[in-house]
Scaffold this motif. Structure first.
Motif, PDB file in Angstrom:
ATOM      1  N   PRO A 246      19.948  16.862  37.283  1.00 18.37           N
ATOM      2  CA  PRO A 246      19.254  15.625  36.907  1.00 18.37           C
ATOM      3  C   PRO A 246      19.945  14.903  35.753  1.00 18.37           C
ATOM      4  CG  PRO A 246      17.727  17.494  37.031  1.00 18.37           C
ATOM      5  CD  PRO A 246      19.108  18.051  37.130  1.00 18.37           C
ATOM      6  N   PHE A 247      20.650  15.656  34.892  1.00 18.72           N
ATOM      7  CA  PHE A 247      21.213  15.055  33.680  1.00 18.72           C
ATOM      8  C   PHE A 247      22.635  14.559  33.856  1.00 18.72           C
ATOM      9  CE2 PHE A 247      22.238  19.532  33.541  1.00 18.72           C
ATOM     10  CZ  PHE A 247      21.010  20.163  33.776  1.00 18.72           C
ATOM     11  N   THR A 248      23.222  14.747  35.043  1.00 22.58           N
ATOM     12  CA  THR A 248      24.573  14.221  35.286  1.00 22.58           C
ATOM     13  C   THR A 248      24.619  13.509  36.631  1.00 22.58           C
ATOM     14  OG1 THR A 248      25.130  16.470  36.022  1.00 22.58           O
ATOM     15  CG2 THR A 248      25.960  15.797  33.867  1.00 22.58           C
ATOM     16  N   GLU A 249      25.465  12.508  36.705  1.00 18.32           N
ATOM     17  CA  GLU A 249      25.651  11.779  37.967  1.00 18.32           C
ATOM     18  C   GLU A 249      26.993  11.060  37.940  1.00 18.32           C
ATOM     19  OE1 GLU A 249      23.874  11.850  40.694  1.00 18.32           O
ATOM     20  OE2 GLU A 249      25.254  10.455  41.666  1.00 18.32           O
ATOM     21  N   PRO A 250      27.962  11.387  38.748  1.00 20.23           N
ATOM     22  CA  PRO A 250      27.910  12.473  39.730  1.00 20.23           C
ATOM     23  C   PRO A 250      27.981  13.858  39.072  1.00 20.23           C
ATOM     24  CG  PRO A 250      30.109  11.522  39.669  1.00 20.23           C
ATOM     25  CD  PRO A 250      29.259  10.680  38.767  1.00 20.23           C
ATOM     26  N   SER A 251      27.551  14.867  39.837  1.00 15.27           N
ATOM     27  CA  SER A 251      27.572  16.245  39.346  1.00 15.27           C
ATOM     28  C   SER A 251      28.468  17.096  40.242  1.00 15.27           C
ATOM     29  CB  SER A 251      26.175  16.853  39.375  1.00 15.27           C
ATOM     30  OG  SER A 251      25.253  16.079  38.647  1.00 15.27           O
ATOM     31  N   ALA A 252      28.939  18.195  39.668  1.00 12.26           N
ATOM     32  CA  ALA A 252      29.749  19.119  40.474  1.00 12.26           C
ATOM     33  C   ALA A 252      29.467  20.550  40.051  1.00 12.26           C
ATOM     34  CB  ALA A 252      31.241  18.810  40.302  1.00 12.26           C
ATOM     35  N   GLY A 281      29.313  17.415  35.036  1.00 14.75           N
ATOM     36  CA  GLY A 281      29.188  16.082  35.605  1.00 14.75           C
ATOM     37  C   GLY A 281      29.320  15.005  34.551  1.00 14.75           C
ATOM     38  N   ILE A 282      29.207  13.767  35.018  1.00 13.10           N
ATOM     39  CA  ILE A 282      29.214  12.600  34.134  1.00 13.10           C
ATOM     40  C   ILE A 282      27.775  12.368  33.658  1.00 13.10           C
ATOM     41  CG2 ILE A 282      29.576  10.091  34.066  1.00 13.10           C
ATOM     42  CD1 ILE A 282      32.196  11.688  34.146  1.00 13.10           C
ATOM     43  N   VAL A 283      27.603  12.238  32.344  1.00 10.76           N
ATOM     44  CA  VAL A 283      26.246  12.150  31.779  1.00 10.76           C
ATOM     45  C   VAL A 283      25.474  10.998  32.428  1.00 10.76           C
ATOM     46  CG1 VAL A 283      24.888  11.850  29.679  1.00 10.76           C
ATOM     47  CG2 VAL A 283      27.045  13.142  29.595  1.00 10.76           C
ATOM     48  N   SER A 285      22.957   7.991  33.077  1.00  9.42           N
ATOM     49  CA  SER A 285      22.584   6.893  32.171  1.00  9.42           C
ATOM     50  C   SER A 285      21.167   7.061  31.630  1.00  9.42           C
ATOM     51  CB  SER A 285      22.737   5.547  32.882  1.00  9.42           C
ATOM     52  OG  SER A 285      21.945   5.562  34.051  1.00  9.42           O
ATOM     53  N   ASN A 286      20.283   7.750  32.378  1.00 11.68           N
ATOM     54  CA  ASN A 286      18.926   7.986  31.895  1.00 11.68           C
ATOM     55  C   ASN A 286      18.899   8.876  30.643  1.00 11.68           C
ATOM     56  OD1 ASN A 286      17.602   6.386  33.726  1.00 11.68           O
ATOM     57  ND2 ASN A 286      17.331   8.046  35.224  1.00 11.68           N
ATOM     58  N   VAL A 287      19.871   9.791  30.538  1.00 11.08           N
ATOM     59  CA  VAL A 287      19.957  10.644  29.346  1.00 11.08           C
ATOM     60  C   VAL A 287      20.329   9.788  28.135  1.00 11.08           C
ATOM     61  CG1 VAL A 287      21.190  12.576  28.264  1.00 11.08           C
ATOM     62  CG2 VAL A 287      20.536  12.717  30.675  1.00 11.08           C
ATOM     63  N   PHE A 288      21.314   8.905  28.317  1.00  7.32           N
ATOM     64  CA  PHE A 288      21.699   8.014  27.210  1.00  7.32           C
ATOM     65  C   PHE A 288      20.541   7.100  26.818  1.00  7.32           C
ATOM     66  CE2 PHE A 288      26.357   8.571  28.578  1.00  7.32           C
ATOM     67  CZ  PHE A 288      26.576   9.529  27.593  1.00  7.32           C
ATOM     68  N   GLY A 298      30.258   9.596  29.029  1.00  7.08           N
ATOM     69  CA  GLY A 298      30.410  10.991  28.599  1.00  7.08           C
ATOM     70  C   GLY A 298      30.381  11.963  29.757  1.00  7.08           C
ATOM     71  N   TYR A 299      30.827  13.176  29.481  1.00  4.70           N
ATOM     72  CA  TYR A 299      30.675  14.248  30.471  1.00  4.70           C
ATOM     73  C   TYR A 299      30.037  15.460  29.810  1.00  4.70           C
ATOM     74  CZ  TYR A 299      35.153  16.194  28.658  1.00  4.70           C
ATOM     75  OH  TYR A 299      36.157  16.699  27.873  1.00  4.70           O
ATOM     76  N   ALA A 300      29.457  16.314  30.657  1.00  3.70           N
ATOM     77  CA  ALA A 300      28.783  17.510  30.144  1.00  3.70           C
ATOM     78  C   ALA A 300      29.067  18.663  31.088  1.00  3.70           C
ATOM     79  CB  ALA A 300      27.277  17.263  30.053  1.00  3.70           C
ATOM     80  N   PHE A 301      28.916  19.856  30.549  1.00  2.00           N
ATOM     81  CA  PHE A 301      29.057  21.048  31.402  1.00  2.00           C
ATOM     82  C   PHE A 301      28.201  22.168  30.842  1.00  2.00           C
ATOM     83  CE2 PHE A 301      31.788  23.192  28.337  1.00  2.00           C
ATOM     84  CZ  PHE A 301      32.431  22.156  27.698  1.00  2.00           C
ATOM     85  N   GLY A 302      27.918  23.142  31.705  1.00  2.00           N
ATOM     86  CA  GLY A 302      27.120  24.280  31.266  1.00  2.00           C
ATOM     87  C   GLY A 302      27.516  25.515  32.051  1.00  2.00           C
TER      88      GLY A 302
END
Ligand code: DAH
Length: 333
Positions: A246-252, A281-283, A285-288, A298-302
């Motif tokens: 939910p927090f990234t779009e697109p996600s991988a 994924g790419i963060v 826009s709803n998170v921002f 931005g990008y994020a990973f976990g």
């Protein structure tokens, strides 16, 4: 003096410091042989005195010499014996004090942190007891969103919860700092899960990079993830599969070629040749929006640290990492 040979024998046969002390008294003491000789000397007529004195003096010198030599040798023997008996055997405790080792989870965590710190990422912390906003809402997981089913959450009575991932640390960082951001957040997370690959507490490392609009791309994310996985696992292949968070779009989701069978297919990789190791994924826009960031990208990973540790050390049951069995830990010394 006819006793001279007997006295020399007595010196030679004194076998301890006590015995040589007795010999010393017998010969040189106030009531000893020599005193008696000198007493005799005093009573002799004047013409005999000189030769008698010379003979007693000569005997005394001989006895004194023999005594000194014998005494020095007994003294040195006694010292040797004392030193031997008082010596400290430093090897005695060698096998009792065993060496410790880092727990494989900590060791893996350290390796991950070192990698990102070397790329100028800051290391951030957040609370383990979180609230709904940071753990879900701000991460684009609104109430009743079906994605919340992915995570079985431990709730407290007041609505607070044990964080189900380290992603809320992203939110806390963005709410307390301005972009650009380059951070990782290592730490414990909690889910209601227990089987061979799940424990109710485990560890994740979250990553977040935020820069100006258009400055961060999926290609950047792909390259840093590939480099990182090469650093962790050595000579492997990396592939990115489209996925959903939910927090990234697109996600991988990111897979590495199986480190056990080199991609041929085995039990560990369920005969696919691939092992799933992280999400990214790419963060979104709803998170921002939730943290009121504008004109950024931005990008994020976990990733799960135990999963990495299990793969790196070929540990078959994740639960054994937390049994506290010394026999497991001894293998990592
Ligand atoms: N929070 C996710 C989890 O708990 C992991 C994750 C996936 C974090 C993708 C991310 C991401 O930041 O982009 O499984």
């Amino acid at each position: 003096m006819k006793e001279k040979e007997i006295l020399l024998d007595q010196i030679a046969n004194s076998l301890s410091l006590d015995e040589i002390e007795q010999t010393r008294l017998d010969i040189f003491g106030k009531k000893g042989v020599l005193s008696a000789q000198f007493a005799t000397l005093a009573k002799l007529p004047a013409d005999e005195k000189k030769s008698f004195a010379a003979s007693v003096n000569e005997t005394r010198d001989i006895l004194q010499n023999a005594f000194d030599t014998k005494y020095a040798s007994l003294k040195s023997d006694a010292l040797d014996i004392q030193l031997k008996s008082e010596a400290i055997d430093l090897s005695l405790y060698e096998n009792i004090a065993t060496r410790g080792a880092l727990h494989p989870v900590n060791e893996t965590m350290n390796k991950i942190i070192e990698y990102f710190v070397s790329l100028d990422f800051s290391v951030e912390k957040g609370p383990m007891v979180e609230d709904d906003f940071h753990n879900f809402e701000a991460l684009n997981l609104p109430k009743h969103h079906p994605a919340r089913d992915m995570q079985d959450t431990f709730y407290f009575g007041d609505g607070s919860l044990l964080r189900t991932h380290t992603s809320p640390v992203q939110i806390r960082k963005m709410l307390s700092a301005k972009p650009p951001i380059r951070m990782i957040a290592p730490g414990a997370v909690f889910r209601r899960d227990y089987d061979i690959t799940h424990t109710p507490m485990f560890h994740q490392v979250e990553g977040l990079v935020v820069q100006g609009k258009g400055e961060v791309s999926f290609a950047n994310l792909k390259s840093i993830m590939s480099e990182f996985l090469g650093y962790m696992f050595g000579d492997i292949e990396v592939r990115f599969r489209p996925s959903f968070f939910p927090f990234t779009e697109p996600s991988a989701e990111v897979d590495i070629s199986c480190i056990f069978c080199k991609g041929d297919g085995c039990r560990v990789c369920s005969h696919t040749g691939w092992l799933e190791v992280l999400g990214c994924g790419i963060v979104d826009s709803n998170v921002f929006k939730a943290v009121e960031y504008e004109n950024v990208s931005g990008y994020a990973f976990g990733l799960g640290v135990e999963r990495f540790a299990m793969l790196l050390h070929k540990i078959p049951d994740l639960r054994s990492l937390f049994d506290g069995d010394i026999r497991l830990l001894e293998q990592f010394r």
